[in-house]
Design an enzyme around this catalytic site. Sequence first.
Site, short mmCIF file in Angstrom:
data_model
loop_
_atom_site.label_atom_id
_atom_site.label_comp_id
_atom_site.label_asym_id
_atom_site.label_seq_id
_atom_site.Cartn_x
_atom_site.Cartn_y
_atom_site.Cartn_z
CG HIS A 12 93.51 54.22 86.41
ND1 HIS A 12 92.70 55.38 86.07
CD2 HIS A 12 93.89 54.09 87.33
CE1 HIS A 12 92.79 55.96 87.27
NE2 HIS A 12 93.66 55.45 88.24
CG MET A 15 88.62 43.01 84.67
SD MET A 15 87.25 41.72 84.62
CE MET A 15 86.37 41.84 83.24
CD GLU A 39 93.25 62.32 89.82
OE1 GLU A 39 93.73 62.38 90.91
OE2 GLU A 39 93.40 61.83 88.71
CG LEU A 40 89.67 63.51 82.41
CD1 LEU A 40 89.25 65.08 82.23
CD2 LEU A 40 90.76 63.10 81.69
CB SER A 108 81.75 44.16 73.84
OG SER A 108 80.87 42.96 74.11
CB SER A 109 82.16 39.21 71.28
OG SER A 109 81.46 39.19 72.54
CB CYS A 110 77.34 42.21 72.60
SG CYS A 110 77.66 43.94 73.26
CE1 TYR A 137 79.37 48.41 76.89
CE2 TYR A 137 79.21 46.45 75.47
CZ TYR A 137 79.81 47.05 76.21
OH TYR A 137 81.20 46.92 76.60
CE LYS A 141 82.31 49.72 74.76
NZ LYS A 141 83.56 50.62 74.88
CG HIS A 180 79.78 40.54 82.47
ND1 HIS A 180 80.47 41.74 82.89
CD2 HIS A 180 79.24 40.95 81.37
CE1 HIS A 180 80.37 42.66 81.84
NE2 HIS A 180 79.47 42.09 80.90
O1 GFB Z 1 77.57 37.49 81.43
P1 GFB Z 1 76.21 37.86 80.99
O2 GFB Z 1 75.39 38.58 81.82
O3 GFB Z 1 76.11 38.54 79.54
O4 GFB Z 1 75.23 36.50 80.65
P2 GFB Z 1 76.13 38.41 78.05
C1 GFB Z 1 75.69 35.45 80.11
C2 GFB Z 1 74.60 34.17 80.37
O5 GFB Z 1 74.99 33.76 81.69
C3 GFB Z 1 73.11 34.53 80.17
C4 GFB Z 1 73.54 33.54 81.96
O6 GFB Z 1 72.85 33.48 79.29
C5 GFB Z 1 72.72 34.85 81.40
O7 GFB Z 1 71.32 34.35 81.56
N1 GFB Z 1 73.54 33.68 83.70
C6 GFB Z 1 73.30 32.74 84.29
C7 GFB Z 1 73.95 34.66 84.51
N2 GFB Z 1 73.58 33.01 85.70
C8 GFB Z 1 74.06 34.41 85.48
C9 GFB Z 1 73.84 35.09 86.66
O8 GFB Z 1 73.95 34.85 87.89
N3 GFB Z 1 74.62 36.54 86.18
C10 GFB Z 1 74.53 36.87 85.13
N4 GFB Z 1 74.80 38.22 84.55
N5 GFB Z 1 74.13 36.05 83.75
C11 GFB Z 1 76.55 40.59 78.10
C12 GFB Z 1 76.18 41.96 77.16
O9 GFB Z 1 76.10 39.70 77.40
O10 GFB Z 1 78.06 40.43 77.93
C13 GFB Z 1 77.03 43.05 77.14
O11 GFB Z 1 74.87 42.33 77.74
C14 GFB Z 1 78.51 42.56 76.88
O12 GFB Z 1 76.65 43.84 75.87
C15 GFB Z 1 78.96 41.62 77.63
O13 GFB Z 1 78.73 42.15 75.55
C16 GFB Z 1 80.34 40.82 77.30
O14 GFB Z 1 77.23 37.54 77.67
O15 GFB Z 1 74.61 37.78 77.55
#
Ligand code: GFB
Length: 318
Positions: A12, A15, A39-40, A108-110, A137, A141, A180
């Site tokens: 909880h 996000m 707590e758990l 997740s959609s991945c 991951y 899932k 992300h």
């Molecule tokens: O959101 P993100 O980390 O995850 O990255 P995924 C999405 C895209 O944004 C990739 C680019 O092409 C990244 O290279 N990107 C650009 C950035 N700038 C940045 C930045 O500053 N930070 C980050 N983090 N990305 C994840 C999965 O995939 O999404 C998980 O690894 C999960 O398993 C999650 O499903 C929802 O969309 O690539």
Amino acid sequence: MNKQARIFVAGHRGMVGSALVRRLAAEGYSNVVTRTRAELDLTDQAAVNRFFEVEQIDVVLLAAARVGGIFANASQPGQFIYENLVIETNVIHAAYRARVERLVFFGSSCIYPKLCPQPIREEYLLGSALEPTNDAYAIAKIAGLKLCEAYNREYNTQYVSLMPTNLYGPNDNYDLNSSHVLPALLRKAHEARLDGFPSLMVWGSGTPRREFLHVDDLAAATLFVLENDITDGLFNVGVGEDLAIRELAECICKVVGFEGELVFDASKPDGTPRKLLDVSRLAQMGWRASIGLEEGIAATYRDFVETYASTGAAALQA
Ligand code: GFB
């Protein structure tokens, strides 16, 4: 669903979990049960069993998970597969043992193949190989949703799996190494504007396409599933539209008011080229997302600024 039902929101403080708690309160559900990690510990099987034996839970919303962006997934695959498998196994099995009838599992959609036909329908699951940056991951899932399916078949439980696309909203993680893309760029654009930087660094080529769902829409979809007695199956939850990372960066800069240049860091991974969900299964039942991307980013930015102003940049690293 009975407004007095005892609903355990696992995770909880995250996000998704915090959005569920807000939504349940707004809809008048008066028996929401939560536990902090102190707590758990959901990775402790005996503790989870004890919790379910005494708490008389009616519904579980399983939003507890180890999550992160592309870099965290790629660099800590062991933690991502282990923690997620253990949490899912402990909570789903203990819920079944305690005769909890209904459970919603969040994935997740991945989970879908790297080079999946677009938009992605639920039946494309396990059609071909996964995206290597997040296969650990994704496997965890997939195991979670298969647990739900198998328990429904063998034990007549009513365990549903929701697969949201990339989420954003209040209580997101703003640590640049593990977050992300959307919260990362929001933070970078904010700091670049405050510090008067001429440019903002975007990972990868900017060409991968992603779909973004505000977490309040996921909470609304969850309540829709519970209140309409949807008791089995796998459902994509998204908006049905995507955009290139470059376009996302431009939209964020507009909301934040940063007017510098975008610079692309080719040393960082792109990940899967596209993952647009086909959202018709839930749409046919009557649910659609309602928060537009620019509106959702603006609301998230207001929330970020308040948190940032009250806790400072250092606290966002936590
Ligand atoms: O959101 P993100 O980390 O995850 O990255 P995924 C999405 C895209 O944004 C990739 C680019 O092409 C990244 O290279 N990107 C650009 C950035 N700038 C940045 C930045 O500053 N930070 C980050 N983090 N990305 C994840 C999965 O995939 O999404 C998980 O690894 C999960 O398993 C999650 O499903 C929802 O969309 O690539």
